[in-house]
Design a protein around this motif. Structure first.
Motif, short mmCIF file in Angstrom:
data_model
loop_
_atom_site.label_atom_id
_atom_site.label_comp_id
_atom_site.label_asym_id
_atom_site.label_seq_id
_atom_site.Cartn_x
_atom_site.Cartn_y
_atom_site.Cartn_z
N HIS A 160 -64.27 14.70 13.23
CA HIS A 160 -64.76 15.21 14.51
C HIS A 160 -65.05 16.70 14.42
N TYR A 161 -66.05 17.15 15.13
CA TYR A 161 -66.30 18.58 15.24
C TYR A 161 -65.15 19.13 16.11
N PRO A 162 -64.43 20.16 15.61
CA PRO A 162 -63.25 20.61 16.37
C PRO A 162 -63.60 21.45 17.60
N GLU A 163 -62.73 21.32 18.59
CA GLU A 163 -62.83 22.21 19.75
C GLU A 163 -61.49 22.95 19.82
N PHE A 186 -58.76 31.48 11.80
CA PHE A 186 -58.71 32.61 12.74
C PHE A 186 -58.75 33.94 12.00
N SER A 187 -59.15 34.98 12.77
CA SER A 187 -59.04 36.34 12.22
C SER A 187 -58.67 37.27 13.37
N LEU A 188 -58.36 38.50 13.02
CA LEU A 188 -57.97 39.48 14.03
C LEU A 188 -59.14 40.38 14.37
N GLU A 189 -59.32 40.60 15.67
CA GLU A 189 -60.32 41.57 16.10
C GLU A 189 -59.52 42.61 16.89
N ASP A 197 -64.02 30.88 11.69
CA ASP A 197 -64.90 29.87 11.10
C ASP A 197 -64.42 28.48 11.53
N ILE A 198 -65.01 27.99 12.60
CA ILE A 198 -64.55 26.71 13.18
C ILE A 198 -64.76 25.54 12.22
#
Ligand code: SF4
Ligand SMILES: [Zn+2]
Length: 259
Positions: A160-163, A186-189, A197-198
Motif C-alpha cells: 500500500h502507498y503509506p499515509e 523522517f528528517s529534522l527541519e 521520503d515517504i
C-alpha cells in the motif's frame, strides 16, 4: 487506473499504481512471475563428470542459470512444428568442456545462439580440482514458472502507498523520533520532524509502537507501490506486457464460455 513510473532500468521497474484493487494487482503479479515464457536448460547429457558434484546436482545448477530470452525467434517445444522432437525453432544447445584446476562458470557454456547466453556469466557452477573434468551438452527450451521455478521471470511485489500522519505536539524528543525509523523516512527541519521520503516507508509501524500518540501509519486505499525485479532473461516491461497478453487470453476464454 493511474500509473506513475518511479524507476525504470534494465532489470527493475518501480511505479505507483492508483485506482486498482488487490485482486487485479495480484493477478498481474502472479501472471508476470510464473506465466511468461523464459529460456532455461531442461536436458543435460553428461559425457564426463569427475567433479565433486553428482550429475543431478550439476544439472540442477545448470537449469537455474538465467538465460537471455528471445521470444520472437523461439516457440514452446510442445507446440512447435517439430511436434516436440526439438529443433532450431524451439531449443538452444550449449556445450561445456573444462579441466581443473579451475572454477567453471556460466560464461564457460558455449551457446548455439549468441543471443541466448547466461545473463550472469560469472555465476560459479562447480570448482574443479587438478585433473577433474566436466564435459556435457545441454538443451534449453522455453517454459513457465508454473512448471518449474527455473523459468520464473523475477520478483513482483507491491505494498500500500503509506499515509503518515504526524502529531508534532506529541513528539517530545524530535531527534529520537527521527532516528527510531530504520528506513530513515523522517528528517529534522530545525527542531521539527518532517517526512523526508515517504516511499521508503514499508509500513512496519515500529514508529507507531514507540510513539503511540505522535504518529499514525495506514495504507491509502487502492493506491500501491509496485516493484518488479527481473532475473534478467527479459526486460521488466516485456514481462508485464506478455503477462497482460496471457491474462487477456484467459478473459477471452471466459467470454467465449459464457457467450
Ligand atoms: S512505519 Fe516503519 S518504515 Fe514507516 S515511518 Fe514508521 S518506522 Fe519508518
Ligand atoms: Zn521445434
Amino acid at each position: 487506473m493511474k500509473i506513475e513510473v518511479l524507476e525504470s532500468t534494465e532489470n527493475k521497474l518501480k511505479m505507483i499504481v492508483s485506482d486498482v484493487n488487490y485482486a487485479f494487482l495480484n493477478s498481474v503479479r502472479r501472471t508476470s512471475m510464473v506465466e511468461v515464457n523464459t529460456m532455461a536448460i531442461e536436458d543435460v547429457e553428461f559425457f564426463k563428470n569427475t567433479s565433486v558434484l553428482y550429475d543431478e546436482v550439476l544439472a540442477l545448477r545448470l537449469g537455474l542459470i538465467p538465460l537471455k530470452t528471445d521470444l520472437k525467434t523461439y516457440k514452446v517445444r510442445s507446440s512447435c512444428f517439430c511436434k516436440g522432437k526439438g529443433c532450431n525453432s524451439c531449443q538452444v544447445t550449449f556445450s561445456l568442456e573444462a579441466t581443473g584446476p579451475c572454477i567453471v562458470t556460466a560464461g564457460d557454456l558455449k551457446s548455439s545462439d549468441p543471443k541466448v547466453v547466461p545473463v550472469y556469466p560469472d555465476m560459479p557452477l562447480v570448482k574443479l580440482a587438478s585433473g577433474q573434468e566436466v564435459k556435457l551438452r545441454a538443451v534449453a527450451i522455453l517454459g513457465k514458472g508454473v512448471e518449474h521455478t527455473k523459468w520464473s521471470t523475477g520478483l513482483f511485489t507491491y505494498q500500500h502507498y503509506p499515509e503518515i500522519n504526524l502529531n508534532s505536539s506529541k513528539i517530545e524528543n524530535a531527534e529520537q523520533f527521527v532516528n527510531a525509523c530504520p528506513r530513515k523516512v523522517f528528517s529534522l527541519e530545525g527542531k521539527k520532524v518532517k517526512v523526508n521520503d515517504i516511499l521508503k516507508c514499508n509500513m512496519c509501524k515500529y514508529c507507531e509502537e514507540l510513539f503511540e500518540d505522535a504518529v499514525t501509519i495506514k495504507g491509502v486505499e487502492n493506491k500501491f507501490i509496485v516493484t518488479f525485479e527481473s532475473w534478467g532473461q527479459l526486460p521488466p516491461k516485456t514481462i508485464i506486457l506478455e503477462a497482460l497478453k496471457v491474462l487477456n487470453k484467459k478473459l477471452d476464454l471466459v467470454l467465449e464460455a459464457i457467450e
